[in-house]
Design a protein around this motif. Structure first.
Motif, PDB file in Angstrom:
ATOM      1  N   THR A  37     -15.831  42.221 -85.802  1.00 51.66           N
ATOM      2  CA  THR A  37     -16.043  41.584 -84.501  1.00 51.66           C
ATOM      3  C   THR A  37     -14.797  41.768 -83.658  1.00 51.66           C
ATOM      4  OG1 THR A  37     -17.538  39.949 -85.437  1.00 51.66           O
ATOM      5  CG2 THR A  37     -16.538  39.410 -83.323  1.00 51.66           C
ATOM      6  N   ARG A  38     -14.997  42.167 -82.409  1.00 53.00           N
ATOM      7  CA  ARG A  38     -13.882  42.356 -81.477  1.00 53.00           C
ATOM      8  C   ARG A  38     -14.190  41.633 -80.178  1.00 53.00           C
ATOM      9  NH1 ARG A  38     -11.584  44.211 -85.374  1.00 53.00           N
ATOM     10  NH2 ARG A  38     -10.783  46.287 -85.609  1.00 53.00           N
ATOM     11  N   LEU A  39     -13.154  41.122 -79.545  1.00 52.46           N
ATOM     12  CA  LEU A  39     -13.256  40.491 -78.239  1.00 52.46           C
ATOM     13  C   LEU A  39     -12.629  41.444 -77.230  1.00 52.46           C
ATOM     14  CD1 LEU A  39     -13.825  38.013 -76.416  1.00 52.46           C
ATOM     15  CD2 LEU A  39     -11.534  37.179 -77.047  1.00 52.46           C
ATOM     16  N   TYR A  40     -13.350  41.728 -76.149  1.00 49.78           N
ATOM     17  CA  TYR A  40     -12.873  42.625 -75.102  1.00 49.78           C
ATOM     18  C   TYR A  40     -12.802  41.864 -73.775  1.00 49.78           C
ATOM     19  CZ  TYR A  40     -13.787  46.533 -78.240  1.00 49.78           C
ATOM     20  OH  TYR A  40     -13.772  47.398 -79.304  1.00 49.78           O
ATOM     21  N   PHE A  41     -11.757  42.158 -72.993  1.00 48.67           N
ATOM     22  CA  PHE A  41     -11.591  41.572 -71.668  1.00 48.67           C
ATOM     23  C   PHE A  41     -11.769  42.658 -70.612  1.00 48.67           C
ATOM     24  CE2 PHE A  41      -9.123  38.645 -74.322  1.00 48.67           C
ATOM     25  CZ  PHE A  41      -9.695  37.446 -73.943  1.00 48.67           C
ATOM     26  N   ALA A  42     -12.347  42.288 -69.466  1.00 46.63           N
ATOM     27  CA  ALA A  42     -12.627  43.240 -68.384  1.00 46.63           C
ATOM     28  C   ALA A  42     -11.510  43.202 -67.347  1.00 46.63           C
ATOM     29  CB  ALA A  42     -13.960  42.917 -67.731  1.00 46.63           C
ATOM     30  N   PHE A  43     -11.020  44.378 -66.997  1.00 46.57           N
ATOM     31  CA  PHE A  43      -9.946  44.533 -66.018  1.00 46.57           C
ATOM     32  C   PHE A  43     -10.225  45.701 -65.080  1.00 46.57           C
ATOM     33  CE2 PHE A  43      -7.805  42.474 -69.556  1.00 46.57           C
ATOM     34  CZ  PHE A  43      -7.014  41.530 -68.914  1.00 46.57           C
ATOM     35  N   ILE A  44      -9.539  45.678 -63.953  1.00 47.86           N
ATOM     36  CA  ILE A  44      -9.499  46.797 -63.020  1.00 47.86           C
ATOM     37  C   ILE A  44      -8.133  47.442 -63.200  1.00 47.86           C
ATOM     38  CG2 ILE A  44      -9.614  47.499 -60.591  1.00 47.86           C
ATOM     39  CD1 ILE A  44     -12.143  46.013 -61.798  1.00 47.86           C
ATOM     40  N   THR A  45      -8.094  48.762 -63.293  1.00 46.72           N
ATOM     41  CA  THR A  45      -6.812  49.444 -63.439  1.00 46.72           C
ATOM     42  C   THR A  45      -6.789  50.739 -62.635  1.00 46.72           C
ATOM     43  OG1 THR A  45      -5.160  50.283 -65.003  1.00 46.72           O
ATOM     44  CG2 THR A  45      -7.469  50.735 -65.523  1.00 46.72           C
TER      45      THR A  45
ATOM     46  N   THR B 236      -5.376  43.562 -50.993  1.00 45.99           N
ATOM     47  CA  THR B 236      -5.194  44.366 -49.787  1.00 45.99           C
ATOM     48  C   THR B 236      -4.648  45.726 -50.205  1.00 45.99           C
ATOM     49  OG1 THR B 236      -2.968  43.477 -49.457  1.00 45.99           O
ATOM     50  CG2 THR B 236      -4.772  42.366 -48.309  1.00 45.99           C
ATOM     51  N   HIS B 237      -5.107  46.739 -49.514  1.00 45.56           N
ATOM     52  CA  HIS B 237      -4.632  48.083 -49.833  1.00 45.56           C
ATOM     53  C   HIS B 237      -4.640  48.935 -48.571  1.00 45.56           C
ATOM     54  CE1 HIS B 237      -9.000  47.941 -50.591  1.00 45.56           C
ATOM     55  NE2 HIS B 237      -9.018  49.148 -50.051  1.00 45.56           N
ATOM     56  N   ASP B 238      -3.770  49.937 -48.602  1.00 53.04           N
ATOM     57  CA  ASP B 238      -3.691  50.851 -47.465  1.00 53.04           C
ATOM     58  C   ASP B 238      -4.618  52.042 -47.719  1.00 53.04           C
ATOM     59  OD1 ASP B 238      -2.380  52.513 -49.291  1.00 53.04           O
ATOM     60  OD2 ASP B 238      -0.404  52.014 -48.535  1.00 53.04           O
ATOM     61  N   GLU B 239      -4.649  52.946 -46.776  1.00 53.47           N
ATOM     62  CA  GLU B 239      -5.548  54.098 -46.850  1.00 53.47           C
ATOM     63  C   GLU B 239      -5.254  54.993 -48.051  1.00 53.47           C
ATOM     64  OE1 GLU B 239      -6.514  57.938 -44.086  1.00 53.47           O
ATOM     65  OE2 GLU B 239      -6.192  56.020 -43.072  1.00 53.47           O
ATOM     66  N   VAL B 240      -3.971  55.145 -48.388  1.00 54.33           N
ATOM     67  CA  VAL B 240      -3.599  55.999 -49.523  1.00 54.33           C
ATOM     68  C   VAL B 240      -4.067  55.363 -50.834  1.00 54.33           C
ATOM     69  CG1 VAL B 240      -1.655  56.986 -50.803  1.00 54.33           C
ATOM     70  CG2 VAL B 240      -1.659  57.041 -48.311  1.00 54.33           C
ATOM     71  N   ARG B 241      -3.775  54.077 -51.034  1.00 58.02           N
ATOM     72  CA  ARG B 241      -4.197  53.409 -52.270  1.00 58.02           C
ATOM     73  C   ARG B 241      -5.716  53.349 -52.357  1.00 58.02           C
ATOM     74  NH1 ARG B 241      -1.495  48.283 -54.831  1.00 58.02           N
ATOM     75  NH2 ARG B 241      -0.403  49.916 -55.946  1.00 58.02           N
ATOM     76  N   ALA B 242      -6.403  53.235 -51.237  1.00 57.18           N
ATOM     77  CA  ALA B 242      -7.865  53.165 -51.241  1.00 57.18           C
ATOM     78  C   ALA B 242      -8.482  54.399 -51.901  1.00 57.18           C
ATOM     79  CB  ALA B 242      -8.388  53.013 -49.817  1.00 57.18           C
ATOM     80  N   ARG B 243      -7.811  55.550 -51.788  1.00 51.37           N
ATOM     81  CA  ARG B 243      -8.317  56.803 -52.373  1.00 51.37           C
ATOM     82  C   ARG B 243      -7.860  57.015 -53.818  1.00 51.37           C
ATOM     83  NH1 ARG B 243      -6.714  58.873 -47.149  1.00 51.37           N
ATOM     84  NH2 ARG B 243      -4.893  59.727 -48.182  1.00 51.37           N
ATOM     85  N   THR B 244      -6.969  56.181 -54.308  1.00 49.93           N
ATOM     86  CA  THR B 244      -6.454  56.308 -55.672  1.00 49.93           C
ATOM     87  C   THR B 244      -7.592  56.095 -56.675  1.00 49.93           C
ATOM     88  OG1 THR B 244      -4.314  55.438 -54.982  1.00 49.93           O
ATOM     89  CG2 THR B 244      -4.810  55.320 -57.336  1.00 49.93           C
ATOM     90  N   PRO B 245      -7.665  56.921 -57.711  1.00 47.86           N
ATOM     91  CA  PRO B 245      -8.687  56.698 -58.741  1.00 47.86           C
ATOM     92  C   PRO B 245      -8.447  55.359 -59.440  1.00 47.86           C
ATOM     93  CG  PRO B 245      -7.725  58.890 -58.953  1.00 47.86           C
ATOM     94  CD  PRO B 245      -6.895  58.139 -57.954  1.00 47.86           C
ATOM     95  N   ALA B 246      -9.525  54.674 -59.750  1.00 45.30           N
ATOM     96  CA  ALA B 246      -9.443  53.388 -60.444  1.00 45.30           C
ATOM     97  C   ALA B 246     -10.616  53.264 -61.405  1.00 45.30           C
ATOM     98  CB  ALA B 246      -9.444  52.246 -59.437  1.00 45.30           C
ATOM     99  N   ARG B 247     -10.490  52.295 -62.330  1.00 46.07           N
ATOM    100  CA  ARG B 247     -11.535  52.110 -63.344  1.00 46.07           C
ATOM    101  C   ARG B 247     -11.742  50.631 -63.648  1.00 46.07           C
ATOM    102  NH1 ARG B 247      -9.767  54.350 -68.536  1.00 46.07           N
ATOM    103  NH2 ARG B 247      -7.690  53.702 -67.929  1.00 46.07           N
TER     104      ARG B 247
END
Length: 122
Positions: free
Chosen positions: A18-26, A57-68
């Motif tokens: 059994t494993r516990l997983y937490f959800a994040f944005i990265t 809040t994010h600027d135009e450059v960060r808005a295009r950054t890949p995220a998961r």
């Protein structure tokens, strides 16, 4: 007293494990993931940041950054957090309403049903 986490989580049992997983944005690339980290969704930061618990809040450059949107094994969370942040990447808790248990279950089932690269090419 037991402290409740505000970060969405899911418990997964396979056999006797059994494993516990937490959800994040990265914003970290998958190459920085621990073996127990799973990607559930990818997109631009502007798209994925909407799953975060707190407005960002994010600027135009960060808005295009890949995220998961990722699930991180609770046993590897401290290591994973240090690795992402040590490489100047964000690790933000996901929103409990937008990324609740039903969403996490659905995403895991979809991931389990997706053929791997070796299955596609054999």
């Amino acid at each position: 007293m037991r402290r409740l986490s505000i970060t969405p989580s899911i418990t997964v049992t396979i056999g006797r494990h059994t494993r516990l997983y937490f959800a994040f944005i990265t914003t970290a690339p998958a190459e920085l993931d621990s073996p127990g980290t799973m990607t559930l969704h990818t997109g631009s930061f502007a798209d994925v940041a909407g799953f975060a618990a707190d407005p960002i809040t994010h600027d135009e450059v960060r808005a295009r950054t890949p995220a998961r949107l990722v699930l991180v094994d609770a046993l590897e969370l401290a290591w994973q957090r240090a690795r992402y942040r040590g490489n100047q990447h964000l690790l933000l808790p996901a929103d409990r309403v937008l990324v609740g248990l039903n969403t996490l279950q659905h995403s895991l089932w979809q991931r389990l049903q997706t053929p791997t690269a070796t299955e596609v090419h054999t």
